[in-house]
Design a protein around this motif. Structure first.
Motif, mmCIF file in Angstrom:
data_model
loop_
_atom_site.group_PDB
_atom_site.id
_atom_site.type_symbol
_atom_site.label_atom_id
_atom_site.label_comp_id
_atom_site.label_asym_id
_atom_site.label_seq_id
_atom_site.Cartn_x
_atom_site.Cartn_y
_atom_site.Cartn_z
ATOM 1 N N VAL A 1 -20.170 -72.072 -45.711
ATOM 2 C CA VAL A 1 -20.945 -73.294 -45.869
ATOM 3 C C VAL A 1 -20.103 -74.533 -45.574
ATOM 4 O O VAL A 1 -20.568 -75.459 -44.905
ATOM 5 N N ASP A 2 -18.891 -74.553 -46.078
ATOM 6 C CA ASP A 2 -18.024 -75.712 -45.889
ATOM 7 C C ASP A 2 -17.625 -75.867 -44.430
ATOM 8 O O ASP A 2 -17.510 -74.895 -43.685
ATOM 9 N N VAL A 3 -17.408 -77.114 -44.059
ATOM 10 C CA VAL A 3 -16.974 -77.418 -42.705
ATOM 11 C C VAL A 3 -15.639 -76.750 -42.424
ATOM 12 O O VAL A 3 -14.735 -76.763 -43.254
ATOM 13 N N ILE A 4 -15.521 -76.170 -41.252
ATOM 14 C CA ILE A 4 -14.291 -75.510 -40.843
ATOM 15 C C ILE A 4 -13.365 -76.554 -40.227
ATOM 16 O O ILE A 4 -13.683 -77.143 -39.198
ATOM 17 N N VAL A 5 -12.224 -76.756 -40.863
ATOM 18 C CA VAL A 5 -11.260 -77.727 -40.356
ATOM 19 C C VAL A 5 -10.085 -77.042 -39.674
ATOM 20 O O VAL A 5 -9.442 -77.626 -38.808
ATOM 21 N N VAL A 6 -9.799 -75.823 -40.098
ATOM 22 C CA VAL A 6 -8.752 -75.026 -39.477
ATOM 23 C C VAL A 6 -9.326 -73.651 -39.197
ATOM 24 O O VAL A 6 -9.751 -72.947 -40.117
ATOM 25 N N PHE A 7 -9.335 -73.277 -37.955
ATOM 26 C CA PHE A 7 -9.936 -72.010 -37.552
ATOM 27 C C PHE A 7 -8.906 -71.109 -36.886
ATOM 28 O O PHE A 7 -8.193 -71.537 -35.978
ATOM 29 N N THR A 8 -8.855 -69.883 -37.338
ATOM 30 C CA THR A 8 -8.004 -68.882 -36.709
ATOM 31 C C THR A 8 -8.856 -67.798 -36.060
ATOM 32 O O THR A 8 -8.736 -67.534 -34.868
ATOM 33 N N SER A 9 -9.721 -67.186 -36.850
ATOM 34 C CA SER A 9 -10.634 -66.177 -36.345
ATOM 35 C C SER A 9 -11.777 -66.011 -37.331
ATOM 36 O O SER A 9 -11.650 -66.359 -38.505
ATOM 37 N N TRP A 10 -12.882 -65.483 -36.861
ATOM 38 C CA TRP A 10 -14.011 -65.262 -37.743
ATOM 39 C C TRP A 10 -13.706 -64.199 -38.788
ATOM 40 O O TRP A 10 -14.226 -64.237 -39.897
ATOM 41 N N ALA A 11 -12.874 -63.255 -38.441
ATOM 42 C CA ALA A 11 -12.513 -62.192 -39.369
ATOM 43 C C ALA A 11 -11.654 -62.704 -40.515
ATOM 44 O O ALA A 11 -11.813 -62.275 -41.659
ATOM 45 N N LYS A 12 -10.743 -63.624 -40.216
ATOM 46 C CA LYS A 12 -9.817 -64.135 -41.219
ATOM 47 C C LYS A 12 -10.354 -65.352 -41.959
ATOM 48 O O LYS A 12 -9.769 -65.765 -42.960
ATOM 49 N N LEU A 13 -11.432 -65.920 -41.488
ATOM 50 C CA LEU A 13 -12.013 -67.091 -42.124
ATOM 51 C C LEU A 13 -12.405 -66.793 -43.569
ATOM 52 O O LEU A 13 -12.925 -65.712 -43.876
ATOM 53 N N GLN A 14 -12.149 -67.747 -44.453
ATOM 54 C CA GLN A 14 -12.553 -67.613 -45.846
ATOM 55 C C GLN A 14 -14.020 -68.000 -45.990
ATOM 56 O O GLN A 14 -14.404 -69.119 -45.652
ATOM 57 N N TYR A 15 -14.816 -67.069 -46.468
ATOM 58 C CA TYR A 15 -16.230 -67.317 -46.651
ATOM 59 C C TYR A 15 -16.514 -67.785 -48.072
ATOM 60 O O TYR A 15 -15.801 -67.422 -49.010
ATOM 61 N N ASP A 16 -17.544 -68.592 -48.232
ATOM 62 C CA ASP A 16 -17.813 -69.260 -49.495
ATOM 63 C C ASP A 16 -18.698 -68.460 -50.440
ATOM 64 O O ASP A 16 -18.571 -68.573 -51.664
ATOM 65 N N TYR A 17 -19.597 -67.681 -49.901
ATOM 66 C CA TYR A 17 -20.536 -66.923 -50.720
ATOM 67 C C TYR A 17 -20.630 -65.492 -50.230
ATOM 68 O O TYR A 17 -20.561 -65.223 -49.022
ATOM 69 N N TRP A 18 -20.812 -64.590 -51.174
ATOM 70 C CA TRP A 18 -20.892 -63.167 -50.880
ATOM 71 C C TRP A 18 -22.060 -62.529 -51.609
ATOM 72 O O TRP A 18 -22.384 -62.905 -52.733
ATOM 73 N N GLY A 19 -22.672 -61.564 -50.962
ATOM 74 C CA GLY A 19 -23.705 -60.783 -51.607
ATOM 75 C C GLY A 19 -23.096 -59.656 -52.417
ATOM 76 O O GLY A 19 -21.880 -59.457 -52.425
ATOM 77 N N GLN A 20 -23.933 -58.916 -53.114
ATOM 78 C CA GLN A 20 -23.463 -57.817 -53.951
ATOM 79 C C GLN A 20 -23.195 -56.542 -53.165
ATOM 80 O O GLN A 20 -22.525 -55.642 -53.664
ATOM 81 N N GLY A 21 -23.709 -56.471 -51.969
ATOM 82 C CA GLY A 21 -23.463 -55.326 -51.125
ATOM 83 C C GLY A 21 -24.596 -54.320 -51.136
ATOM 84 O O GLY A 21 -25.352 -54.217 -52.099
ATOM 85 N N THR A 22 -24.705 -53.577 -50.057
ATOM 86 C CA THR A 22 -25.683 -52.505 -49.952
ATOM 87 C C THR A 22 -25.000 -51.286 -49.338
ATOM 88 O O THR A 22 -24.244 -51.401 -48.373
ATOM 89 N N GLN A 23 -25.246 -50.139 -49.920
ATOM 90 C CA GLN A 23 -24.573 -48.909 -49.505
ATOM 91 C C GLN A 23 -25.212 -48.338 -48.248
ATOM 92 O O GLN A 23 -26.435 -48.195 -48.157
ATOM 93 N N VAL A 24 -24.371 -48.005 -47.284
ATOM 94 C CA VAL A 24 -24.794 -47.317 -46.073
ATOM 95 C C VAL A 24 -24.029 -46.008 -45.997
ATOM 96 O O VAL A 24 -22.795 -46.002 -45.983
ATOM 97 N N THR A 25 -24.752 -44.916 -45.964
ATOM 98 C CA THR A 25 -24.136 -43.603 -45.886
ATOM 99 C C THR A 25 -24.654 -42.876 -44.653
ATOM 100 O O THR A 25 -25.862 -42.702 -44.487
ATOM 101 N N VAL A 26 -23.735 -42.463 -43.798
ATOM 102 C CA VAL A 26 -24.083 -41.765 -42.572
ATOM 103 C C VAL A 26 -23.615 -40.321 -42.704
ATOM 104 O O VAL A 26 -22.416 -40.056 -42.825
ATOM 105 N N SER A 27 -24.545 -39.411 -42.680
ATOM 106 C CA SER A 27 -24.227 -37.998 -42.819
ATOM 107 C C SER A 27 -24.059 -37.358 -41.455
ATOM 108 O O SER A 27 -24.662 -37.779 -40.465
ATOM 109 N N SER A 28 -23.241 -36.316 -41.411
ATOM 110 C CA SER A 28 -23.010 -35.585 -40.172
ATOM 111 C C SER A 28 -23.798 -34.300 -40.120
ATOM 112 O O SER A 28 -23.954 -33.697 -39.072
#
Length: 127
Positions: free
Chosen positions: A100-127
């Motif tokens: 949400v906050d303005v990005i003033v220093v950017f390195t990569s989307w992967a390393k960016l600090q995110y402000d809000y997170w969800g609780q997560g949802t489980q994904v299970t892939v069976s073979s």
């Protein structure tokens, strides 16, 4: 005040597809970008994909390129992750995140600090 709620996780066979949704709620919501991360048991959280809110630019981890597609619906404040050709190694808890906050220093989307997170949802892939 901002909540992210994931849905759409479940059990699927290898080679199958699954679509995850992340709905953002709050009195006001304006994000720079929203992304998906995943974490398998005993492993570190890893970046999966991100989409910029205004322009809709997308970026993917190498492990999911060509198989996953991230998209957003601005009117619904919702981001989606379409997962195709699923593999057992895709099994993890998938988390939605928002910057949400303005990005003033950017390195990569992967390393960016995110402000809000969800609780997560489980994904299970069976073979």
């Amino acid at each position: 005040q901002v909540q992210l709620v994931e849905s759409g996780g479940g059990l699927v066979q290898a080679g199958g597809s699954l679509r995850l949704s992340c709905a953002a709620s709050g009195r006001t919501f304006s994000s720079i970008a929203m992304g998906w991360f995943r974490q398998a048991p005993g492993k570190e959280r890893e970046f999966v994909a991100v989409i910029t809110w205004n322009a809709g630019r997308t970026y993917y981890a190498d492990s999911v390129k060509g198989r996953f597609t991230i998209s957003r619906d601005n009117a619904k404040n919702t981001v989606y992750l379409q997962m195709n050709s699923l593999k057992p190694e895709d099994t993890a808890v998938y988390y939605c995140a928002a910057r949400v906050d303005v990005i003033v220093v950017f390195t990569s989307w992967a390393k960016l600090q995110y402000d809000y997170w969800g609780q997560g949802t489980q994904v299970t892939v069976s073979s």
